[in-house]
Write an enzyme that holds these catalytic residues in place. Sequence first.
Site, PDB file in Angstrom:
ATOM      1  N   GLY A  12      -5.398   1.004   2.355  1.00 11.08           N
ATOM      2  CA  GLY A  12      -5.384   0.273   3.199  1.00 11.08           C
ATOM      3  C   GLY A  12      -5.066   1.435   4.485  1.00 11.08           C
ATOM      4  N   ASP A  13      -4.616   0.482   5.851  1.00 15.60           N
ATOM      5  CA  ASP A  13      -4.783   0.425   6.700  1.00 15.60           C
ATOM      6  C   ASP A  13      -5.965   1.874   8.040  1.00 15.60           C
ATOM      7  OD1 ASP A  13      -2.171  -0.922   7.582  1.00 15.60           O
ATOM      8  OD2 ASP A  13      -1.166   1.129   6.252  1.00 15.60           O
ATOM      9  N   GLY A  15      -8.429   1.348   9.071  1.00 15.51           N
ATOM     10  CA  GLY A  15      -9.047   0.884  10.555  1.00 15.51           C
ATOM     11  C   GLY A  15     -10.442   0.100  10.012  1.00 15.51           C
ATOM     12  N   LYS A  16     -10.402  -1.053   9.255  1.00 15.02           N
ATOM     13  CA  LYS A  16     -11.189  -1.921   8.846  1.00 15.02           C
ATOM     14  C   LYS A  16     -11.670  -2.497  10.054  1.00 15.02           C
ATOM     15  CE  LYS A  16      -9.070  -3.160   5.605  1.00 15.02           C
ATOM     16  NZ  LYS A  16      -8.338  -2.204   5.410  1.00 15.02           N
ATOM     17  N   ASN A  38      -0.197 -10.326   5.036  1.00  8.72           N
ATOM     18  CA  ASN A  38       0.440  -8.463   5.061  1.00  8.72           C
ATOM     19  C   ASN A  38      -0.790  -7.751   5.307  1.00  8.72           C
ATOM     20  OD1 ASN A  38      -2.179  -9.329   2.828  1.00  8.72           O
ATOM     21  ND2 ASN A  38      -1.443  -8.010   1.082  1.00  8.72           N
ATOM     22  N   GLN A 223      -6.512  -4.670   3.391  1.00  4.61           N
ATOM     23  CA  GLN A 223      -6.134  -3.422   1.983  1.00  4.61           C
ATOM     24  C   GLN A 223      -7.166  -2.586   1.443  1.00  4.61           C
ATOM     25  OE1 GLN A 223      -4.919  -7.343   1.138  1.00  4.61           O
ATOM     26  NE2 GLN A 223      -3.143  -7.064   3.082  1.00  4.61           N
ATOM     27  N   THR A 238      -1.252  -4.709  -4.660  1.00  2.00           N
ATOM     28  CA  THR A 238      -1.010  -6.094  -3.152  1.00  2.00           C
ATOM     29  C   THR A 238      -1.793  -7.023  -5.023  1.00  2.00           C
ATOM     30  OG1 THR A 238      -1.658  -7.458  -1.952  1.00  2.00           O
ATOM     31  CG2 THR A 238      -3.507  -6.433  -2.684  1.00  2.00           C
ATOM     32  N   GLY A 303       6.216  -2.230  10.561  1.00  5.74           N
ATOM     33  CA  GLY A 303       6.503  -1.496  11.398  1.00  5.74           C
ATOM     34  C   GLY A 303       7.432   0.127  10.237  1.00  5.74           C
ATOM     35  N   LEU A 333     -10.665  10.640  13.664  1.00  7.28           N
ATOM     36  CA  LEU A 333     -11.491  12.317  13.181  1.00  7.28           C
ATOM     37  C   LEU A 333     -10.494  12.987  14.342  1.00  7.28           C
ATOM     38  CD1 LEU A 333     -12.627  14.062  12.422  1.00  7.28           C
ATOM     39  CD2 LEU A 333     -14.585  13.360  13.577  1.00  7.28           C
ATOM     40  N   SER A 418     -15.254   7.251  13.827  1.00  6.36           N
ATOM     41  CA  SER A 418     -14.692   6.647  15.121  1.00  6.36           C
ATOM     42  C   SER A 418     -13.518   7.382  15.212  1.00  6.36           C
ATOM     43  CB  SER A 418     -14.013   5.552  14.227  1.00  6.36           C
ATOM     44  OG  SER A 418     -12.602   5.096  15.605  1.00  6.36           O
TER      45      SER A 418
HETATM   46  P1  IMP Z   1       1.777  -6.810  -1.089  1.00  5.53           P
HETATM   47  O1  IMP Z   1       0.435  -7.202  -0.524  1.00  5.53           O
HETATM   48  O2  IMP Z   1       2.921  -7.412   0.429  1.00  5.53           O
HETATM   49  O3  IMP Z   1       2.039  -7.352  -2.498  1.00  5.53           O
HETATM   50  O4  IMP Z   1       2.578  -5.205  -1.141  1.00  5.53           O
HETATM   51  C1  IMP Z   1       2.044  -4.672  -2.136  1.00  5.53           C
HETATM   52  C2  IMP Z   1       1.539  -3.018  -1.720  1.00  5.53           C
HETATM   53  O5  IMP Z   1       0.472  -3.067  -0.825  1.00  5.53           O
HETATM   54  C3  IMP Z   1       3.024  -2.701  -0.807  1.00  5.53           C
HETATM   55  O6  IMP Z   1       3.117  -1.201  -0.963  1.00  5.53           O
HETATM   56  C4  IMP Z   1       2.504  -2.398   0.492  1.00  5.53           C
HETATM   57  O7  IMP Z   1       3.150  -1.975   1.456  1.00  5.53           O
HETATM   58  C5  IMP Z   1       0.672  -3.305   0.307  1.00  5.53           C
HETATM   59  N1  IMP Z   1       0.016  -3.205   1.622  1.00  5.53           N
HETATM   60  C6  IMP Z   1      -0.145  -4.512   1.469  1.00  5.53           C
HETATM   61  N2  IMP Z   1      -1.330  -4.560   2.431  1.00  5.53           N
HETATM   62  C7  IMP Z   1      -1.177  -3.896   2.798  1.00  5.53           C
HETATM   63  C8  IMP Z   1      -2.179  -3.179   3.990  1.00  5.53           C
HETATM   64  O8  IMP Z   1      -2.801  -3.672   5.158  1.00  5.53           O
HETATM   65  N3  IMP Z   1      -1.367  -1.968   4.143  1.00  5.53           N
HETATM   66  C9  IMP Z   1      -1.295  -1.313   3.546  1.00  5.53           C
HETATM   67  N4  IMP Z   1      -1.050  -1.335   2.797  1.00  5.53           N
HETATM   68  C10 IMP Z   1      -0.393  -2.874   2.379  1.00  5.53           C
END
Ligand code: IMP
Length: 429
Positions: A12-13, A15-16, A38, A223, A238, A303, A333, A418
């Site tokens: 996840g994160d 940059g989608k 989330n 994610q 997740t 955060g 990059l 990007s």
């Molecule tokens: P949950 O989705 O809140 O149940 O979290 C389960 C795991 O997925 C945890 O380690 C979260 O930090 C991670 N997680 C959930 N959503 C994201 C996201 O959008 N970006 C990065 N990590 C995520």
Amino acid sequence: MSVTAVIGAQWGDEGKGKIVDFLAQKADMVIRFNGGPNAGHTIHNEFGKFALHLVPSGIFNPKTICIIGNGVAIDPKILIEEIESLQQKGIECLNLKISTKAHLIMPWHPLIDSFQEQSRGKEIGTTRRGIGPVFADKAIRVGLRVEDLLDENKFPQKLLEVYSHGQNILRGTNWYSNEFAYNRVLEKYLFYRTKFLPYIEETEFLIWEAVAERKNILLEGAQGTLLDLDFGTYPYVTSSACTAAGASQGSGLPPTAIDEIIGVVKAFPTRVGSKEQPFPTEMPKSVADPLRKMAGEYGSTTGRPRRIGWFDALLVKYSAKINGFTKLAITRLDNLTGLKTLKICYGYRTPDNKIISTLLMRGLTFSDLNQVKPLYYEIPGWNKFPKKCKKFSDLPSQAQFYLEVIEKMVGVPIKLISYGPERNQIIVK
Ligand code: IMP
């Protein structure tokens, strides 16, 4: 026309949001198909800076139909706040549609999520938005769906059916409060109902029509593949399907309709959550701390500081196999500028001295990832990064080499690069 799925290839994160926002300029429809609040998709464009949690990143193009699909879990309060804050900035959201089949997060789900984090042997480090509990209720068939809001007269009974289930679990936590009294919940959800009504649709029908009319459709994943409930680093995952297969299941779009599957990778992977989560290529603090500060690597939903690692080509190759990526998009990059040496992981050494260097996971479980030693290919970094790059050859030569090595190791071409937060800071190769 084309149907393109945009899928996170790491944790996840990646940059989608930026990639979807860029591609959505030509899209007729953008569909979010998994996860819930989330997610946090950060977008910088001519309207400002946004962190979207539920609304699809195509919302800035008024001609694009934006669908929150059946695979998404919706916290009504968060969605309403998000729509209203977009409206305050001049984004009308008239093109937003919410699937009748999406599940609703109820007030007790985030509390149960927090309680389960404390009572579970291993802390997963969830976002505490109620994601695990709402998808668990969906699976055991005690969930409320958006369609249950449609009939005002039938809703009180529907709520009653799920209410006692939620309350029984909540009572076991000793966190029960009057806020969860039936009448208060009913009043709140009837209010949400009035806000939701203009957006509710049987969205799968809109999607089939768009496919039949050969429209440009984007499927926006939340994610990443390594957080997928089945194929991710279980149990540190997740509770929804983050893969290209999930894009179909979470929207109603037939799998055969998908033409392109873009895997989004960040030039340096990150993870948030508990420290126990496997992350073989995690950088030492001396490299990660300044990079985190400079790149602002903190969760956009919670955060929390993100852990940062070197590019792990094995895990991305694993993602590529599961999703069938046709292209890669690489982000951030520019943030690697100034690092003397860059490392790309091409293999692992296991505690019993075996080298794993081609297709990962044969004979290696995800929990073994905490024990392996990554093997790196090292290349020189670059010191300056141009503000504007129109084509691949405008990139520093070492950056070009970095990308070529990644392409070779993963076996999928990098077609989007990007190099900054703005919409136009992207090279199409
Ligand atoms: P949950 O989705 O809140 O149940 O979290 C389960 C795991 O997925 C945890 O380690 C979260 O930090 C991670 N997680 C959930 N959503 C994201 C996201 O959008 N970006 C990065 N990590 C995520």
